[in-house]
Each structure stands twice: as C-alpha cells, then as structure tokens.
Scaffold this active site. Sequence first.
Site, PDB file in Angstrom:
ATOM      1  N   CYS A  71       0.848  -1.184   0.000  1.00 37.29           N
ATOM      2  CA  CYS A  71       0.000   0.000   0.000  1.00 37.29           C
ATOM      3  C   CYS A  71       0.886   1.237   0.000  1.00 37.29           C
ATOM      4  CB  CYS A  71      -0.975   0.010   1.174  1.00 37.29           C
ATOM      5  SG  CYS A  71      -0.328   0.653   2.715  1.00 37.29           S
ATOM      6  N   GLU A  72       0.465   2.225  -0.757  1.00 34.89           N
ATOM      7  CA  GLU A  72       1.318   3.405  -0.914  1.00 34.89           C
ATOM      8  C   GLU A  72       1.260   4.317   0.307  1.00 34.89           C
ATOM      9  OE1 GLU A  72      -0.126   5.202  -4.461  1.00 34.89           O
ATOM     10  OE2 GLU A  72      -1.662   6.383  -3.447  1.00 34.89           O
ATOM     11  N   HIS A  73       0.315   4.073   1.214  1.00 38.71           N
ATOM     12  CA  HIS A  73       0.218   4.938   2.391  1.00 38.71           C
ATOM     13  C   HIS A  73       1.176   4.518   3.493  1.00 38.71           C
ATOM     14  CE1 HIS A  73      -4.060   5.378   0.707  1.00 38.71           C
ATOM     15  NE2 HIS A  73      -3.347   6.418   0.341  1.00 38.71           N
ATOM     16  N   HIS A  74       1.399   3.210   3.615  1.00 37.63           N
ATOM     17  CA  HIS A  74       2.233   2.706   4.717  1.00 37.63           C
ATOM     18  C   HIS A  74       3.389   1.845   4.226  1.00 37.63           C
ATOM     19  CE1 HIS A  74      -1.917   3.314   6.279  1.00 37.63           C
ATOM     20  NE2 HIS A  74      -1.253   3.905   7.262  1.00 37.63           N
ATOM     21  N   GLN A 112      -5.676  -0.362  -3.584  1.00 37.83           N
ATOM     22  CA  GLN A 112      -6.356  -1.486  -4.238  1.00 37.83           C
ATOM     23  C   GLN A 112      -7.334  -1.009  -5.309  1.00 37.83           C
ATOM     24  OE1 GLN A 112      -7.806  -4.590  -1.569  1.00 37.83           O
ATOM     25  NE2 GLN A 112      -9.407  -5.117  -3.025  1.00 37.83           N
ATOM     26  N   HIS A 140      -5.350  -6.221   4.085  1.00 40.49           N
ATOM     27  CA  HIS A 140      -4.333  -5.176   4.185  1.00 40.49           C
ATOM     28  C   HIS A 140      -3.632  -5.222   5.535  1.00 40.49           C
ATOM     29  CE1 HIS A 140      -5.641  -2.626   0.613  1.00 40.49           C
ATOM     30  NE2 HIS A 140      -6.525  -3.613   0.657  1.00 40.49           N
ATOM     31  N   CYS A 142      -1.840  -3.019   6.825  1.00 36.24           N
ATOM     32  CA  CYS A 142      -1.950  -1.747   7.553  1.00 36.24           C
ATOM     33  C   CYS A 142      -3.259  -1.667   8.334  1.00 36.24           C
ATOM     34  CB  CYS A 142      -1.779  -0.554   6.615  1.00 36.24           C
ATOM     35  SG  CYS A 142      -3.006  -0.430   5.307  1.00 36.24           S
TER      36      CYS A 142
HETATM   37 ZN   LIG Z   1      -1.965   1.296   4.141  1.00 37.00          ZN
END
Ligand SMILES: [Zn+2]
Length: 185
Positions: A71-74, A112, A140, A142
């Site tokens: 995931c690009e956030h975490h 996603q 996920h 995260c």
């Molecule tokens: Zn994430």
Amino acid sequence: MMEAVRTMLESVGEDPEREGLLKTPKRVAEAMLFLTQGYNQSLETLVNDAIFDEGHNEMVLVRDIDFFSLCEHHMLPFMGRAHVAYIPNQKVVGLSKLARIVEMYSRRLQVQERLTRQIAEAIQSILDPQGVAVVMEGTHMCMAMRGVQKPGSWTVTSAMVGVFQDDQKTREEFLNLIRHKPNFF
Ligand SMILES: [Zn+2]
C-alpha cells in the site's frame, strides 16, 4: 536505500552494527526492489506477441490469481486474489498474460482501487474487447497489524468496462462464476 534502512533501524532504537542486522539493509533493499519490480515492466513488453485472432467471443475468466502488493500509504503489504474476465472481440491474449498483468501492476506502490482499475484498463487497451471485469479481494496489513487492527477483514474492489458495465446479465454471470469464500490463508 541501504542508508535509509540503516536510518530506520537506528530510529526504532536498534543497533545496525549488531551481528543479526549487519546485512539487513542490503536484504531489505533487495526485497523492496523485488516487490516493486513492476515499475521496470511495460505492458507492451509483457504482452509481447501473445495476442491471437481466435474468433472466440465468449467470456474468458481466470479466477483466483494470487497477488501481493504494497500500500502506498504505509508501504505495508496487502494481498489476496484477483479475478479477471473479458469478452473478446475476436482477439484473445495468452491466459498466463492475464496473471502477468495482475503481477506487474501489483508490484508497485498501490491502492487497491487503482490497482483494480489499471488491470481492467490494460486489458481494454491491448485487446479492445467487448468488455472487461476485474474483482480483487485483498487483506491489508496496515489494517490488520496497526490502525483499526482488524485481521480477517477483506476489501473487495471491482472495475467493470463495456458489456460488464452495460449488461446486467453478463455482469451477474461473471459474479456467479467467481462466487466463493475467500480463504487465502
Ligand atoms: Zn496502508
């Protein structure tokens, strides 16, 4: 990247010089490059000349394609299964290429929703079929290991193009064919 990993180790209170961690920056950098190798691939090269004029115009479905992404956030993993279908307009692509397309877009930093859409658009662009449907079921890390800490929750995303969007019967046929309980682990 190895320097950055050293900094991360120090930042969490570790000693990058202790024996077990000496090679960790190198290992992490190599793992990260592997997990993001989709950046170095292109749709054209991947599909190469595996497009055939078969005059086949019934639904082609490959279900339960395992995928692993970040995931690009975490930059934490999310993973699960993809189901990819299309209805040809004469042209078909080698079945393994559908899985390769899922893999190429998965091995990048993603969300996603976008990943699902990119796979559908890629198939649309190489085959110009009557329609494309992609459903992805992902879990996920995260969400499982941090944040709301809900392991066992599944995120389902879909992208429908052409007849799968316009024709309810076609969409339902596809959804019936992929109906199952996710049991990835
Ligand atoms: Zn994430």
